[in-house]
Write a protein that holds these residues in place. Structure first.
Motif, PDB file in Angstrom:
ATOM      1  N   ILE A  44     -46.195   9.702 -18.289  1.00 36.59           N
ATOM      2  CA  ILE A  44     -46.575   9.509 -19.692  1.00 36.59           C
ATOM      3  C   ILE A  44     -47.831   8.660 -19.790  1.00 36.59           C
ATOM      4  O   ILE A  44     -48.739   8.949 -20.562  1.00 36.59           O
ATOM      5  N   GLY A  45     -47.873   7.560 -19.001  1.00 40.53           N
ATOM      6  CA  GLY A  45     -49.050   6.711 -18.932  1.00 40.53           C
ATOM      7  C   GLY A  45     -49.324   5.895 -20.177  1.00 40.53           C
ATOM      8  O   GLY A  45     -50.484   5.796 -20.595  1.00 40.53           O
ATOM      9  N   PRO A  46     -48.320   5.270 -20.836  1.00 41.64           N
ATOM     10  CA  PRO A  46     -48.568   4.462 -22.026  1.00 41.64           C
ATOM     11  C   PRO A  46     -49.215   3.134 -21.654  1.00 41.64           C
ATOM     12  O   PRO A  46     -49.048   2.626 -20.547  1.00 41.64           O
ATOM     13  N   LYS A  47     -49.919   2.535 -22.627  1.00 42.72           N
ATOM     14  CA  LYS A  47     -50.487   1.197 -22.427  1.00 42.72           C
ATOM     15  C   LYS A  47     -49.512   0.128 -22.917  1.00 42.72           C
ATOM     16  O   LYS A  47     -49.464  -0.970 -22.374  1.00 42.72           O
ATOM     17  N   THR A  48     -48.794   0.430 -24.039  1.00 41.90           N
ATOM     18  CA  THR A  48     -47.800  -0.531 -24.535  1.00 41.90           C
ATOM     19  C   THR A  48     -46.466   0.184 -24.683  1.00 41.90           C
ATOM     20  O   THR A  48     -46.404   1.334 -25.110  1.00 41.90           O
ATOM     21  N   ASP A 105     -47.243   2.496 -27.885  1.00 43.11           N
ATOM     22  CA  ASP A 105     -47.497   3.851 -27.400  1.00 43.11           C
ATOM     23  C   ASP A 105     -46.183   4.584 -27.114  1.00 43.11           C
ATOM     24  O   ASP A 105     -46.101   5.811 -27.239  1.00 43.11           O
ATOM     25  N   LEU A 106     -45.184   3.824 -26.725  1.00 40.91           N
ATOM     26  CA  LEU A 106     -43.910   4.435 -26.357  1.00 40.91           C
ATOM     27  C   LEU A 106     -42.779   3.457 -26.668  1.00 40.91           C
ATOM     28  O   LEU A 106     -42.907   2.252 -26.407  1.00 40.91           O
ATOM     29  N   ILE A 107     -41.679   3.975 -27.254  1.00 36.59           N
ATOM     30  CA  ILE A 107     -40.455   3.183 -27.416  1.00 36.59           C
ATOM     31  C   ILE A 107     -39.372   3.853 -26.576  1.00 36.59           C
ATOM     32  O   ILE A 107     -39.191   5.072 -26.627  1.00 36.59           O
ATOM     33  N   VAL A 108     -38.669   3.032 -25.792  1.00 39.15           N
ATOM     34  CA  VAL A 108     -37.601   3.520 -24.925  1.00 39.15           C
ATOM     35  C   VAL A 108     -36.278   2.969 -25.459  1.00 39.15           C
ATOM     36  O   VAL A 108     -36.152   1.760 -25.696  1.00 39.15           O
ATOM     37  N   PHE A 131     -42.812   2.862 -35.736  1.00 37.49           N
ATOM     38  CA  PHE A 131     -43.622   2.022 -34.848  1.00 37.49           C
ATOM     39  C   PHE A 131     -44.040   2.742 -33.574  1.00 37.49           C
ATOM     40  O   PHE A 131     -44.567   2.116 -32.671  1.00 37.49           O
ATOM     41  N   SER A 132     -43.812   4.040 -33.476  1.00 35.63           N
ATOM     42  CA  SER A 132     -44.309   4.782 -32.316  1.00 35.63           C
ATOM     43  C   SER A 132     -44.272   6.268 -32.605  1.00 35.63           C
ATOM     44  O   SER A 132     -43.448   6.740 -33.401  1.00 35.63           O
ATOM     45  N   ASP A 133     -45.174   6.995 -31.931  1.00 37.72           N
ATOM     46  CA  ASP A 133     -45.207   8.451 -32.048  1.00 37.72           C
ATOM     47  C   ASP A 133     -44.515   9.108 -30.860  1.00 37.72           C
ATOM     48  O   ASP A 133     -44.459  10.326 -30.772  1.00 37.72           O
ATOM     49  N   ASP A 134     -44.026   8.311 -29.925  1.00 40.51           N
ATOM     50  CA  ASP A 134     -43.473   8.836 -28.672  1.00 40.51           C
ATOM     51  C   ASP A 134     -42.222   8.031 -28.339  1.00 40.51           C
ATOM     52  O   ASP A 134     -42.298   6.796 -28.198  1.00 40.51           O
TER      53      ASP A 134
END
Length: 996
Positions: A44-48, A105-108, A131-134
């Motif tokens: 995925i390579g997110p920054k945050t 950038d990503l919420i898990v 708060f995220s698109d992914d």
């Protein structure tokens, strides 16, 4: 349920039991989340990234290690507390339904929403999507068992909730590295044709994969069927071969069994023959060993018999020696008195031949004629002669009769002149009290039957000692009636050939003797420590190379240990052995454990036996204290253990030599310095300020220190009026006391009130002295208790009115000791006007009930019980001069008022001891005292009865601070003789005589 209550659900128990396996910081969990982090970064390579429901922050930690700006939130305070310290700044306690601080950038969200009620779970999804698109999402579709799983649904349920927010599955992303049901949802604008296209594309790929798998399955089934036919044909062939093989194996087995049977029969025959041979050999070996053991035992017994016979012979030589000396002494005395008789006969003949004698005889005859015996004239003459005789006796002094002297070579043989005086009384005591050969032989059998038989390591440092003296020391160990010992000899580099060869001879004489040779002399402490390094025993017994043990020494020690397994230190009485080993003299009969005597003297000295473990904890003997190393050792032991046992038997003989301190401590000046040094070190370890140890002007060791605080002293003096004795007492206090903070309370008792005495008015004008009237019948205890109630001081000094102060520092000295928390009472040395001792401690049972030891003796006379100038512990000291803290008096209930006159001070001291305090006698506080001047009349009979009730146990068991070998019928310490009445028997008889 609010967030606070939810937080409490996820506690230590939850993480230990409800996460499949214990959730903790271990390699398995860290590796699991590290793998997820690696896939997220690579695919995925997110920054945050925000981990919603981060638990202990393992995923945040894995992402940050891979340079991703990751954060975490979790509702559990317990979980956030266990986040690694480096990650804690990036994780916090918060609900996933609450707005986040920023977009990511990503919420898990992994296995979180099934724990939340449906509405809160929907709110969380709305919050994620803001708060995220992914979003990487996982929630179990079938685990209903876990109690906190309140919202379990199939994947399509969650897909619907995300679709409402415009988030749809990324059909091209495989999230199964998290869980099989994990999904990646991304924000998409809904276009039906695009969605159908993606769906059909994904469906076609799955359909094609399914068709390919079905075709592959049909092909594999046909192939398996063909192979199955081949296998059946081969199996038929194999069955035929197996049947032939089975027949062949059967034949072989039958042949092997026949051979095996033959081999077994052969082996049995061989075994039987070998067993017969072995039995014969074993029987011969047993017989040989038995004979060898019998011979060895016989040799050992013969050797011990020879050693004991030699020992008995030496004892008989000693006995013969002192008997011969006694005979010669009596012969010399007889010769002296025969000479005296001749001289007196000559003087008498000279008188009878003189004119004066003839005249006196003539006058005598005239007197008889003029004044016949029995006549009135003879009576008149007798009355007239009395004053004349008295006058003559005062005016005339008898002539001094000189006794003839017999220096060596003049009327006395040189051999007799060199003879040492023998203490015949002590020699008789030895014969009466010490075990003879028959008793020692019986001890050997008793020793074998002792339940507890520890190994005793006798340690002896050796350096250039004469061979004969060394042999005597070693022989005294070899003849011990207790056999479980070892002797550890450390030779400090002896350079005398005779000593070296003797050591070799001795070490080979018995397998229990160990010898180590040192390259140099390490001194008494260093050499002893080296000997102890060899010791394997549970206890250490210390023996100097020129001294000897009594043959029953170790038996008595182990017998004492069988009585008290907890004892760490055991010591015995000792005496002095003459340089030639022929005479034993100057016995020291010691009290039980008396820590205060160690301020004055190492009264324990010999024999000392110490538990090895306790000694090792000390770190060994201190070479810096050589000369007083054993004294230092005992002081350090007293800080470590109070399990100290005294055996009141003469078990050690300390040889007196020119260089030995057995005869004079000043034979070794360095030892004197070492003694003072070790005492100062001990006082410092006790935490006492400015400690000193020095030889007082009396010539005896004295110690001192600076008290933490100077407390007010109340001097309480009962008195029947203001007579000359009271005046002398009070005036001496006021004129000679250097202690600044004190008061004097005179307790007047009797018919006359204080105002009738002019001295009371005069002395009470000052601030120090108060006079109170005790207007009740005389009761010494009640008067003292009344005085204590009226006193202002923390320290109370009870003082008789017939005492007189001698030294200015008397009160400083008593207060210094009384301030010590472990000391309950302090007594003084009281003396008569001729400076002989009136009081130096009270012994229960002495003279029947209780008495003053050393009474009427000079203070500096050494006795069989030591010196009156030693600090000592007692059950009691006299109430004529005793100081204690007010707290101690209150704790023991005050003076016992059921004893109005006699015995109250003894009972008070006993109670102080029972309360766990020590009663101390200080010989350096000295006052004049005329006993019993305070009261009038005889001792009430009731006091004897009450005293007996209090004393009975001590009278029966014996005063621990005296010695049972000393007589109770002499205040001067003297040997107890057989047949003496016991104190308990005397007290019972006395009470019966009083009719009580």
């Amino acid at each position: 349920m609010d967030s606070g209550e939810l937080s409490k659900l996820y506690d230590a128990y939850y993480y230990a039991h409800d996460c499949g396996r214990p959730y903790q910081r271990d390699e398995e969990w860290l590796s699991f989340f590290a793998n997820i982090a690696e896939r997220i970064v690579s695919e995925i390579g997110p920054k945050t990234v925000l981990d919603a429901g981060c638990a202990w922050g393992f995923l945040v930690e894995g992402l940050r290690k891979r340079k991703v700006e990751a954060f975490g939130v979790d509702i559990s305070e317990y979980a956030i507390e266990h986040v690694h310290v480096d990650i804690q700044p990036y994780c916090k306690v918060a609900s996933v339904t609450e707005p986040f601080e920023r977009k990511h950038d990503l919420i898990v969200c992994i296995e979180v929403l099934e724990h939340m009620p449906a509405r809160e779970a929907e709110a969380a999804i709305v919050n994620f999507c803001k708060f995220s698109d992914d979003i990487l999402f996982s929630s179990t579709p079938f685990d209903y068992k876990e109690v906190t799983h309140v919202n379990v649904h199939a994947p399509e349920y969650w897909a619907g909730l995300f679709a409402r927010q415009g988030f749809y599955r990324d059909f091209d992303f495989d999230a199964s590295f998290i869980t099989p049901w994990a999904v990646r949802y991304v924000r998409k604008s809904f276009q039906a044709h695009r969605f159908v296209k993606d769906y059909e594309r994904r469906f076609f790929l799955l359909w094609k994969e399914n068709v390919d798998l079905r075709e592959m399955s049909v092909g594999m089934q046909a192939q398996l069927k063909h192979q199955g036919g081949l296998v059946e044909a081969k199996q038929a062939e194999l069955d035929v071969s197996n049947e032939r093989l089975a027949q062949t194996e059967k034949v072989l087995l039958e042949r092997e069994q026949a051979l095996a049977d033959q081999e077994v029969q052969h082996q049995e025959v061989v075994k039987e023959k070998e067993q017969e041979k072995q039995q014969v050999l074993e029987a011969k070996e047993v017989e040989f060993r038995q004979k060898l053991a019998e011979q060895k035992q016989a040799l050992e017994q013969n050797r011990l018999i020879m050693i004991r016979q030699e020992y008995d012979l030496e004892e008989k030589k000693r006995s013969f020696f002192w008997q011969e000396q006694q005979k010669r002494s009596l012969q010399d005395g007889l010769s002296f008195y025969q000479g005296e008789a001749v001289s007196l006969r000559q003087a008498l003949d000279s008188v009878e031949d003189s004119e004066t004698w003839r005249l006196m005889m003539a006058l005598g005859r005239v007197r008889i004629k003029l004044f016949p015996p029995g006549s009135w004239r003879a009576g008149l003459l007798s009355k007239l002669a009395k004053p004349i005789k008295a006058l003559a006796k005062g005016l005339l002094k008898p002539a001094q009769v000189s006794k003839p002297s017999h220096p060596a070579g003049h009327g006395q043989s040189e051999a007799t002149a060199k003879l040492q005086p023998v203490d015949l009384e002590y020699q008789d005591w030895i014969s009466e009290n010490e075990p003879n050969s028959a008793v020692l032989k019986d001890q050997v059998e008793k020793a074998r039957g002792l339940e507890y038989q520890p190994l005793i390591s006798v340690v002896t440092p050796v350096y250039n000692i004469e061979p004969d003296i060394l042999r005597q020391a070693i022989k005294s160990v070899l003849v011990q009636t207790y056999a479980n010992w070892e002797l550890c000899l450390a030779d400090g580099g002896s350079d005398v050939p005779a000593t070296q060869s003797t050591l070799e001879e001795i070490s080979a004489a018995d397998e229990r003797i160990k010898l180590v040779r040192l390259e140099e002399n390490l001194g008494i402490s260093g050499n002893t420590n080296k000997a102890i390094e060899m010791a394997e025993g549970e206890f250490l017994a210390f023996l100097d190379h020129d001294d000897t043990l009594a043959p029953s020494a170790l038996f008595e020690v182990v017998s004492a240990l069988n009585e008290d397994r907890e004892a760490d230190v055991i010591y015995s009485d000792h005496d002095i052995l003459s340089a030639d080993g022929m005479i034993r003299h100057n016995p020291l009969f010691k009290p039980d454990w008396s820590p205060e005597i160690l301020y004055s003297s190492n009264y324990i000295t010999h024999l000392v036996v110490i538990r090895t473990k306790v000694f090792n904890e000390l770190g060994g003997l201190d070479p810096e204290m050589d000369g007083a190393q054993d004294w230092d050792m005992l002081l350090r032991l007293s800080e470590q253990t109070q399990k100290i046992c005294h055996i009141p038997k003469m078990l050690y003989h300390w040889r007196e030599r020119e260089s030995s301190t057995a005869s004079d401590i000043f034979n070794k000046p360095f030892a004197v310095k070492a003694q003072l040094k070790t005492l100062k070190a001990y006082l410092r370890r006790l935490g006492l300020k400015a400690p000193v140890a020095f030889f007082d002007k009396t010539g005896f060791i004295r110690v001192g220190w600076k008290p933490d605080k100077k407390h007010k002293v109340s001097i309480i003096i009962p008195s029947r009026g203001a007579d000359e004795k009271l005046k002398a007492c009070v005036d001496s206090i006021l004129s000679k006391t250097s202690y600044s903070d004190y008061e004097v309370l005179i307790l007047n008792n009797g018919d006359e009130k204080p105002e009738t005495f002019s001295y009371y008015k005069k002395v009470s004008r000052g601030k120090r002295v108060s006079v109170l009237h005790y207007d009740k019948p005389f009761n010494y205890s009640a008067i003292n208790n009344y005085g204590a109630e009226q006193a202002k001081g923390d320290l109370l000094l009870f003082l008789n009115n017939d005492t007189v102060v001698i030294n200015e520092d008397w009160l400083d000295e008593m207060a210094m000791w009384a301030n010590r928390p472990e000391i309950g009472a302090v007594g003084a040395r009281l003396i008569y006007s001729d400076h002989s001792i009136q009081h130096a401690g009270v012994i229960l049972g002495l003279t029947g009930f209780a008495g003053h030891t050393f009474n009427r003796m000079p203070a500096n006379e050494f006795t069989q019980f030591g010196l009156a100038m030693w600090y000592r512990n007692y059950l009691a000291v006299t109430g004529a001069c005793v100081m204690m803290r007010r707290k101690v008096l209150q704790e023991v209930g005050g003076w016992p008022e059921d004893l109005g006159l006699c015995g109250n001070d003894v009972v008070l001291g006993m109670r102080i001891n029972e309360a766990g305090y020590r009663v101390v006698y200080n010989p350096f506080v000295s006052l004049f005292h005329e006993e019993s001047a305070t009261h009038q009349g005889s001792i009430p009979a009731e006091d004897f009865r009450t005293s007996y009730i209090y004393y009975r146990k001590a009278l029966q068991e014996g005063d621990p601070f005296y010695n049972p070998n000393l007589s109770l019928w002499h205040t001067r310490p003297m040997l107890k003789r057989k047949g003496e009445q016991s104190a308990l028997s005397f007290a019972k008889d006395y009470i019966e005589k009083l009719g009580l």
